[in-house]
Design an enzyme around this catalytic site. Sequence first.
Site, PDB file in Angstrom:
ATOM      1  N   LYS A 121       0.892  -1.174   0.000  1.00 52.76           N
ATOM      2  CA  LYS A 121       0.000   0.000   0.000  1.00 52.76           C
ATOM      3  C   LYS A 121       0.922   1.213   0.000  1.00 52.76           C
ATOM      4  O   LYS A 121       1.425   1.640   1.042  1.00 52.76           O
ATOM      5  CB  LYS A 121      -0.879  -0.024   1.262  1.00 52.76           C
ATOM      6  CG  LYS A 121      -2.253   0.584   1.088  1.00 52.76           C
ATOM      7  CD  LYS A 121      -2.258   2.050   0.723  1.00 52.76           C
ATOM      8  CE  LYS A 121      -2.066   2.923   1.927  1.00 52.76           C
ATOM      9  NZ  LYS A 121      -1.850   4.350   1.547  1.00 52.76           N
ATOM     10  N   GLU A 123       9.502   1.589  11.111  1.00 47.05           N
ATOM     11  CA  GLU A 123      10.494   2.654  10.942  1.00 47.05           C
ATOM     12  C   GLU A 123       9.704   3.959  10.979  1.00 47.05           C
ATOM     13  O   GLU A 123       8.983   4.277  10.031  1.00 47.05           O
ATOM     14  CB  GLU A 123      11.253   2.472   9.632  1.00 47.05           C
ATOM     15  CG  GLU A 123      12.088   1.195   9.655  1.00 47.05           C
ATOM     16  CD  GLU A 123      12.949   0.968   8.432  1.00 47.05           C
ATOM     17  OE1 GLU A 123      12.747   1.655   7.411  1.00 47.05           O
ATOM     18  OE2 GLU A 123      13.826   0.092   8.493  1.00 47.05           O
ATOM     19  N   CYS A 165      13.471  11.091   7.366  1.00 45.76           N
ATOM     20  CA  CYS A 165      13.315  10.754   8.792  1.00 45.76           C
ATOM     21  C   CYS A 165      14.611  10.952   9.554  1.00 45.76           C
ATOM     22  O   CYS A 165      14.591  11.187  10.755  1.00 45.76           O
ATOM     23  CB  CYS A 165      12.858   9.309   8.916  1.00 45.76           C
ATOM     24  SG  CYS A 165      14.001   8.146   8.151  1.00 45.76           S
ATOM     25  N   GLU A 222       8.416  16.366  15.652  1.00 44.18           N
ATOM     26  CA  GLU A 222       8.967  16.218  14.304  1.00 44.18           C
ATOM     27  C   GLU A 222       8.203  17.139  13.351  1.00 44.18           C
ATOM     28  O   GLU A 222       6.974  17.075  13.272  1.00 44.18           O
ATOM     29  CB  GLU A 222       8.820  14.770  13.838  1.00 44.18           C
ATOM     30  CG  GLU A 222       9.391  14.555  12.441  1.00 44.18           C
ATOM     31  CD  GLU A 222       9.101  13.171  11.880  1.00 44.18           C
ATOM     32  OE1 GLU A 222       7.925  12.752  11.887  1.00 44.18           O
ATOM     33  OE2 GLU A 222      10.050  12.508  11.421  1.00 44.18           O
TER      34      GLU A 222
HETATM   35  P1  NAD Z   1       1.960   8.428   7.405  1.00 46.74           P
HETATM   36  O1  NAD Z   1       2.119   7.657   8.656  1.00 46.74           O
HETATM   37  O2  NAD Z   1       0.975   9.515   7.364  1.00 46.74           O
HETATM   38  O3  NAD Z   1       1.585   7.451   6.197  1.00 46.74           O
HETATM   39  C1  NAD Z   1       2.384   6.346   5.867  1.00 46.74           C
HETATM   40  C2  NAD Z   1       1.520   5.274   5.215  1.00 46.74           C
HETATM   41  O4  NAD Z   1       0.617   4.744   6.156  1.00 46.74           O
HETATM   42  C3  NAD Z   1       0.692   5.787   4.054  1.00 46.74           C
HETATM   43  O5  NAD Z   1       0.705   4.810   3.037  1.00 46.74           O
HETATM   44  C4  NAD Z   1      -0.690   5.927   4.674  1.00 46.74           C
HETATM   45  O6  NAD Z   1      -1.747   5.837   3.752  1.00 46.74           O
HETATM   46  C5  NAD Z   1      -0.698   4.739   5.601  1.00 46.74           C
HETATM   47  N1  NAD Z   1      -1.640   4.825   6.724  1.00 46.74           N
HETATM   48  C6  NAD Z   1      -2.052   5.928   7.377  1.00 46.74           C
HETATM   49  N2  NAD Z   1      -2.917   5.586   8.375  1.00 46.74           N
HETATM   50  C7  NAD Z   1      -3.028   4.237   8.346  1.00 46.74           C
HETATM   51  C8  NAD Z   1      -3.773   3.276   9.106  1.00 46.74           C
HETATM   52  N3  NAD Z   1      -4.548   3.644  10.124  1.00 46.74           N
HETATM   53  N4  NAD Z   1      -3.654   1.971   8.783  1.00 46.74           N
HETATM   54  C9  NAD Z   1      -2.850   1.580   7.778  1.00 46.74           C
HETATM   55  N5  NAD Z   1      -2.147   2.436   7.007  1.00 46.74           N
HETATM   56  C10 NAD Z   1      -2.220   3.745   7.294  1.00 46.74           C
HETATM   57  O7  NAD Z   1       3.432   8.944   7.048  1.00 46.74           O
HETATM   58  P2  NAD Z   1       3.843   9.906   5.853  1.00 46.74           P
HETATM   59  O8  NAD Z   1       3.309  11.273   6.151  1.00 46.74           O
HETATM   60  O9  NAD Z   1       3.510   9.239   4.579  1.00 46.74           O
HETATM   61  O10 NAD Z   1       5.442   9.924   5.985  1.00 46.74           O
HETATM   62  C11 NAD Z   1       6.143  10.809   6.800  1.00 46.74           C
HETATM   63  C12 NAD Z   1       6.514  10.121   8.103  1.00 46.74           C
HETATM   64  O11 NAD Z   1       7.247   8.939   7.825  1.00 46.74           O
HETATM   65  C13 NAD Z   1       7.429  10.960   8.968  1.00 46.74           C
HETATM   66  O12 NAD Z   1       7.021  10.853  10.308  1.00 46.74           O
HETATM   67  C14 NAD Z   1       8.794  10.302   8.814  1.00 46.74           C
HETATM   68  O13 NAD Z   1       9.685  10.487   9.872  1.00 46.74           O
HETATM   69  C15 NAD Z   1       8.404   8.869   8.652  1.00 46.74           C
HETATM   70  N6  NAD Z   1       9.463   8.107   7.978  1.00 46.74           N
HETATM   71  C16 NAD Z   1      10.263   7.294   8.722  1.00 46.74           C
HETATM   72  C17 NAD Z   1      11.300   6.589   8.113  1.00 46.74           C
HETATM   73  C18 NAD Z   1      12.226   5.682   8.899  1.00 46.74           C
HETATM   74  O14 NAD Z   1      12.937   4.913   8.279  1.00 46.74           O
HETATM   75  N7  NAD Z   1      12.238   5.759  10.224  1.00 46.74           N
HETATM   76  C19 NAD Z   1      11.486   6.697   6.749  1.00 46.74           C
HETATM   77  C20 NAD Z   1      10.648   7.533   6.007  1.00 46.74           C
HETATM   78  C21 NAD Z   1       9.625   8.237   6.638  1.00 46.74           C
HETATM   79  O1  6OD Z   2      18.403   4.252   3.706  1.00 45.65           O
HETATM   80  C1  6OD Z   2      17.457   3.487   3.937  1.00 45.65           C
HETATM   81  O2  6OD Z   2      17.518   2.267   3.740  1.00 45.65           O
HETATM   82  C2  6OD Z   2      16.203   4.020   4.466  1.00 45.65           C
HETATM   83  N1  6OD Z   2      15.237   3.123   4.749  1.00 45.65           N
HETATM   84  C3  6OD Z   2      16.050   5.350   4.628  1.00 45.65           C
HETATM   85  C4  6OD Z   2      14.923   5.987   5.161  1.00 45.65           C
HETATM   86  C5  6OD Z   2      14.956   7.330   5.299  1.00 45.65           C
HETATM   87  C6  6OD Z   2      13.886   8.070   5.897  1.00 45.65           C
HETATM   88  O3  6OD Z   2      13.290   9.026   5.462  1.00 45.65           O
END
Ligand code: NAD
Ligand code: 6OD
Length: 487
Positions: free
Chosen positions: A179, A255, A289, A391
């Site tokens: 998804k 993550e 992130c 964040e």
């Molecule tokens: P989000 O949590 O809003 O959405 C992520 C995904 O989850 C989307 O596909 C969304 O449709 C889905 N989703 C939302 N609610 C859901 C539910 N109740 N059940 C199932 N699926 C659901 O995140 P975003 O705004 O797309 O991305 C930004 C966030 O992602 C930031 O907080 C960022 O730090 C984090 N992020 C973390 C990493 C990491 O590796 N730690 C990497 C990239 C992004």
């Molecule tokens: O480098 C990666 O493998 C990874 N998962 C990065 C994610 C970055 C977050 O925004």
Amino acid sequence: MQPTLLNFINGHAVTAASGRTFDRLSSADGTLVQRVSEAGEAEVAAAVAAARHALRGPWGTMDIAARANLLHKLADALDSKTDQLLRAEIADTGKPVALAQGLDIPRGAANFRVFIDMVKAAHEASYRTSTPDGRGALNYTLRRPKGVIAVICPWNLPFLNVTWKLGPALACGNTVVVKPSEETPTTATMLAQIAKEAGIPDGVINVVHGFGPNSAGEFLTRHPEVAAITFTGETRTGTAIMKAAAEGTRPVSFELGGKNAGIVFADCDFDAAVDGIMRSAFLNSGQVCLGTERVYVERPVFDRFVAAMKERAQALVIGDPMDPGTTFGPLISQEHRDKVLAYFRRAVDEGATVVTGGGVPAMPTTLANGAWVQPTIWTGLDDSASVMREEIFGPCCNIAPFDSEDEVIRRANDTRYGLSTTVWTQNLARAHRVAERIDVGLVWINSWWLRDLRTPFGGSGLSGIGREGGEHSLDFYSETRTVCVKL
Ligand code: NAD
Ligand code: 6OD
């Protein structure tokens, strides 16, 4: 405009029976990029059923060498489609072409290759046991696929993230239902189509489109035949998914978000530190992130560092994502821009001095409807300010002075997140000391986001559960079985 982007189920493009669609608007200019078919419960169920069928049949029973061979073909096919993937990723995200070309798209094939090789080389343990009859027993372990994996992805690095999860999941013999984010649905769908052309059997990779609550995301994570969930996204979404996963006690790999510190000691290579912190604060317009929204600089170099960062931030080239000279793109959406601009205003209310930015840049009329904000630097925020604790996920950082190693470690650790830190010093002993005392999953010394895909990746606290990368991915995406043979 492109034709409507459809779901990809059991090897076929599928229109949702409800006929429901949603629109993806360009981050750069607000025009319609793509109309997308929104999967309902029926399409999600069909995708999970197709994945179950492929798991029991062609994929699950395939010899590992044959599976590896097909996945290598997929990696080669991704390399041969770089231009198409690049254009789609830029249309969905608005990220600068130089960034997508250098980082996002090449990571696709790399994410498959590294895990195919790891799975082929993975060792399985064996133990000899004594028994009273003197003949003994032989114990050994087998790695088996976990089953149908739900793969839920965010919008900031769409192709990098989906392949980061699919590489190990498929190499371990699982099948998947993906998804992608509603903001960035295209490259995951292209990946499924390219996989079919490369010979991956139908049903191994399925893609359903939609949102989270009461839409494809929730339908997928609640589906009882999903064996495990890998999720990257916001911490509060992780909480909702964890509740869904509790039904049926399905394992999760999370993550999540970060509020990462950058730490610059006075003994650093100054220019390299400025380069590194510029990247960590502003790459992908701060939508990473691992980005550093809290920067701590040792007092003797503080003023010089702030001045250098200001000059470099003002020199970022904001503009058309397809222009190779562009170094700074828009945010993902108007909604996200509203959130980031609200933090910009709140920073001032909380006592920040705006060093540069803080608003919306003047853009040419062709780009005026994009989700643009200025790269922004503050000083003067207290560590207790909400802007320093939550964040933001935008192109901004506060730079604060510090006076001792103990002080900066205490301040860097004063957060409920625990994802990453970047430390700049030429003192080797200090580098190791600090790395040991910072409570995060990833510490970069004199670098940032320098990746070896075999290393564990992930965070603690609000930043996630578990690690992916290297053997940690193999552990999450497989079940270990012990076989005991009485001799
Ligand atoms: P989000 O949590 O809003 O959405 C992520 C995904 O989850 C989307 O596909 C969304 O449709 C889905 N989703 C939302 N609610 C859901 C539910 N109740 N059940 C199932 N699926 C659901 O995140 P975003 O705004 O797309 O991305 C930004 C966030 O992602 C930031 O907080 C960022 O730090 C984090 N992020 C973390 C990493 C990491 O590796 N730690 C990497 C990239 C992004
Ligand atoms: O480098 C990666 O493998 C990874 N998962 C990065 C994610 C970055 C977050 O925004």
